[in-house]
Design a protein around this motif. Structure first.
Motif, short mmCIF file in Angstrom:
data_model
loop_
_atom_site.label_atom_id
_atom_site.label_comp_id
_atom_site.label_asym_id
_atom_site.label_seq_id
_atom_site.Cartn_x
_atom_site.Cartn_y
_atom_site.Cartn_z
N ILE A 285 0.88 -1.17 0.00
CA ILE A 285 0.00 0.00 0.00
C ILE A 285 0.91 1.22 0.00
O ILE A 285 1.75 1.39 0.88
N LEU A 286 0.76 2.04 -1.01
CA LEU A 286 1.72 3.10 -1.30
C LEU A 286 1.39 4.37 -0.53
O LEU A 286 0.23 4.70 -0.31
N LEU A 287 2.44 5.08 -0.14
CA LEU A 287 2.30 6.30 0.65
C LEU A 287 2.31 7.53 -0.25
O LEU A 287 3.25 7.72 -1.03
N PRO A 288 1.30 8.39 -0.14
CA PRO A 288 1.34 9.63 -0.91
C PRO A 288 2.17 10.69 -0.21
O PRO A 288 2.39 10.64 1.00
N LYS A 289 2.60 11.67 -0.97
CA LYS A 289 3.19 12.87 -0.40
C LYS A 289 2.07 13.88 -0.13
O LYS A 289 1.01 13.83 -0.74
N LYS A 290 2.38 14.80 0.76
CA LYS A 290 1.44 15.89 1.01
C LYS A 290 1.46 16.84 -0.18
O LYS A 290 2.52 17.17 -0.71
N ALA A 291 0.28 17.26 -0.63
CA ALA A 291 0.22 18.24 -1.73
C ALA A 291 0.91 19.53 -1.31
O ALA A 291 0.81 19.95 -0.15
N ASP A 292 1.61 20.16 -2.24
CA ASP A 292 2.31 21.41 -1.90
C ASP A 292 1.48 22.61 -2.35
O ASP A 292 0.45 22.48 -3.01
N ASP A 293 1.97 23.79 -1.99
CA ASP A 293 1.21 25.02 -2.26
C ASP A 293 0.95 25.21 -3.75
O ASP A 293 -0.15 25.61 -4.16
N ALA A 294 1.95 24.93 -4.57
CA ALA A 294 1.79 25.14 -6.01
C ALA A 294 0.69 24.25 -6.57
O ALA A 294 -0.07 24.67 -7.46
N GLU A 295 0.60 23.03 -6.04
CA GLU A 295 -0.46 22.12 -6.50
C GLU A 295 -1.83 22.60 -6.06
O GLU A 295 -2.79 22.62 -6.85
N LEU A 296 -1.94 23.04 -4.82
CA LEU A 296 -3.23 23.53 -4.33
C LEU A 296 -3.67 24.76 -5.11
O LEU A 296 -4.87 24.94 -5.39
N GLU A 297 -2.71 25.60 -5.50
CA GLU A 297 -3.03 26.84 -6.22
C GLU A 297 -3.43 26.59 -7.67
O GLU A 297 -3.87 27.52 -8.35
N LEU A 298 -3.33 25.35 -8.13
CA LEU A 298 -3.85 25.02 -9.46
C LEU A 298 -5.37 25.17 -9.51
O LEU A 298 -5.94 25.35 -10.58
N VAL A 299 -6.01 25.09 -8.34
CA VAL A 299 -7.47 25.21 -8.25
C VAL A 299 -7.90 26.31 -7.29
O VAL A 299 -8.80 27.09 -7.59
N HIS A 300 -7.25 26.40 -6.13
CA HIS A 300 -7.75 27.25 -5.05
C HIS A 300 -7.09 28.63 -5.04
O HIS A 300 -5.91 28.77 -5.38
N THR A 301 -7.87 29.63 -4.63
CA THR A 301 -7.35 31.00 -4.58
C THR A 301 -6.40 31.18 -3.40
O THR A 301 -6.52 30.50 -2.37
N LYS A 302 -5.49 32.11 -3.56
CA LYS A 302 -4.53 32.40 -2.49
C LYS A 302 -5.25 32.89 -1.24
O LYS A 302 -4.88 32.54 -0.11
N GLU A 303 -6.30 33.69 -1.42
CA GLU A 303 -7.05 34.22 -0.27
C GLU A 303 -7.69 33.09 0.54
O GLU A 303 -7.64 33.10 1.78
N TYR A 304 -8.26 32.14 -0.17
CA TYR A 304 -8.86 31.00 0.53
C TYR A 304 -7.80 30.17 1.26
O TYR A 304 -7.96 29.80 2.43
N LEU A 305 -6.70 29.90 0.59
CA LEU A 305 -5.65 29.09 1.21
C LEU A 305 -5.04 29.81 2.41
O LEU A 305 -4.68 29.16 3.41
N ASP A 306 -4.94 31.12 2.35
CA ASP A 306 -4.43 31.88 3.51
C ASP A 306 -5.35 31.67 4.71
O ASP A 306 -4.87 31.47 5.85
N ASP A 307 -6.66 31.73 4.50
CA ASP A 307 -7.60 31.48 5.60
C ASP A 307 -7.47 30.05 6.12
O ASP A 307 -7.48 29.80 7.33
N LEU A 308 -7.34 29.11 5.18
CA LEU A 308 -7.27 27.70 5.56
C LEU A 308 -6.03 27.41 6.39
O LEU A 308 -6.11 26.79 7.46
N PHE A 309 -4.88 27.89 5.93
CA PHE A 309 -3.63 27.61 6.65
C PHE A 309 -3.44 28.50 7.87
O PHE A 309 -2.58 28.24 8.70
N GLY A 310 -4.27 29.53 7.97
CA GLY A 310 -4.30 30.32 9.20
C GLY A 310 -5.30 29.78 10.20
O GLY A 310 -5.42 30.33 11.30
#
Length: 299
Positions: A46-71
């Motif tokens: 059973i294979l282990l994934p890596k955690k998605a990085d910021d650049a990958e998340l920003e392919l879909v999500h706005t910076k403003e939303y991600l700032d709220d999420l990570f805050g």
């Protein structure tokens, strides 16, 4: 494991303890244990994934939303998740996204990439919704496009609830076809998919499977897919606490086999994610998800 058509992906961070919450986020470790007890799957890697990085998340999500999420901020962008917001939950979603990205990458070697998590189909670019902070399928599709710009992706969403986030994200993208078959009179507020099927309460196996068969035949005519993303919700189940569809466990097994056969008939790979499941007996949700693994893992 290279001899297997199916690659399985799991990370312990998927698992969350949310006492009293309707979302059974502890199901992931139970499913993992169910797989490891099975005489067929116990020997599989059973294979282990890596955690998605910021650049990958920003392919879909706005910076403003991600700032709220990570805050970890409870704002108009994050509040409709209906989940707590803390480090362990955000990490869980980042690994879940990473799992779906990895599953899509593994489809270069395996016919089926199975993320034993993911399916966060209610998440929008700029806000959370319905137990979903990050949209893993949308991110994986955009990530694949970096190396395969001409890839046509088909989303088959058979969760109880419409995959409104994906429908919205890809509504003007002619290289992604969104198909959602769901109970029509439930959450969420509907977006427009390429093909929406609104099912009536009390829809049983025969009708459900007939409608699915007709829909897949229509999709075959309408869209030339190179890869399928299958959102395999367990919640159309007849004893689900949030729904009124009446699909049996055997009916859901046949549903999964139909999606597999459809992918095989087109000779294209399929990424599978779990999505929802709220059976009154928690063990049923785990068994339905395990049956989906079996449908894609059997010879």
């Amino acid at each position: 494991m290279a001899s297997n058509a199916l690659a399985l992906i799991y990370h312990s961070s998927y698992n969350l303890e949310l006492p009293g919450h309707v979302f059974p986020a502890h199901k992931y470790s139970h499913l993992y244990n169910r797989v490891k007890r099975d005489p067929v799957f116990a020997s599989w890697d059973i294979l282990l994934p890596k955690k998605a990085d910021d650049a990958e998340l920003e392919l879909v999500h706005t910076k403003e939303y991600l700032d709220d999420l990570f805050g970890y901020e409870h704002t108009a962008r994050t509040m409709y998740s209906e989940l707590p917001l803390n480090r362990s939950i955000v990490e869980s979603f980042m690994y879940g996204v990473g799992g779906t990205i990895y599953a899509s990458e593994l489809c270069d070697k395996h016919q089926f990439g199975f993320n034993m998590g993911g399916g966060y189909h209610h998440s929008f670019p700029d806000k959370a919704e319905g137990f979903c902070y990050l949209n893993d399928v949308a991110i994986a599709i955009r990530k694949q496009r970096e190396t395969k710009p001409n890839q046509n992706a088909l989303i088959i969403d058979l969760d109880l609830h419409q995959g409104n986030g994906n429908s919205y994200i890809f509504q003007h993208d002619d290289k992604v076809y969104t198909f959602s078959m769901h109970q029509g009179n439930l959450y969420p507020k509907k977006e427009i998919s390429n093909l929406d099927v609104n099912l009536e309460p009390n829809t049983k196996d025969d009708e459900y499977l007939s409608i699915l068969d007709t829909s897949l035949k229509q999709i075959r005519k309408d869209f030339d897919a190179n890869i399928i993303y299958y959102v395999a919700g367990a919640d159309p189940y007849e004893d689900d606490s949030l729904g009124e569809l009446k699909v049996s466990m055997n009916g859901l097994k046949e549903r999964d086999r139909m999606v597999r056969k459809f992918a095989e008939s087109l000779n294209i790979p399929c990424v599978v994610t779990l999505a929802g499941g709220y059976a009154r007996d928690f063990r049923d949700t785990v068994e339905i998800h395990f049956n989906t693994i079996t449908a894609f893992g059997e010879k």
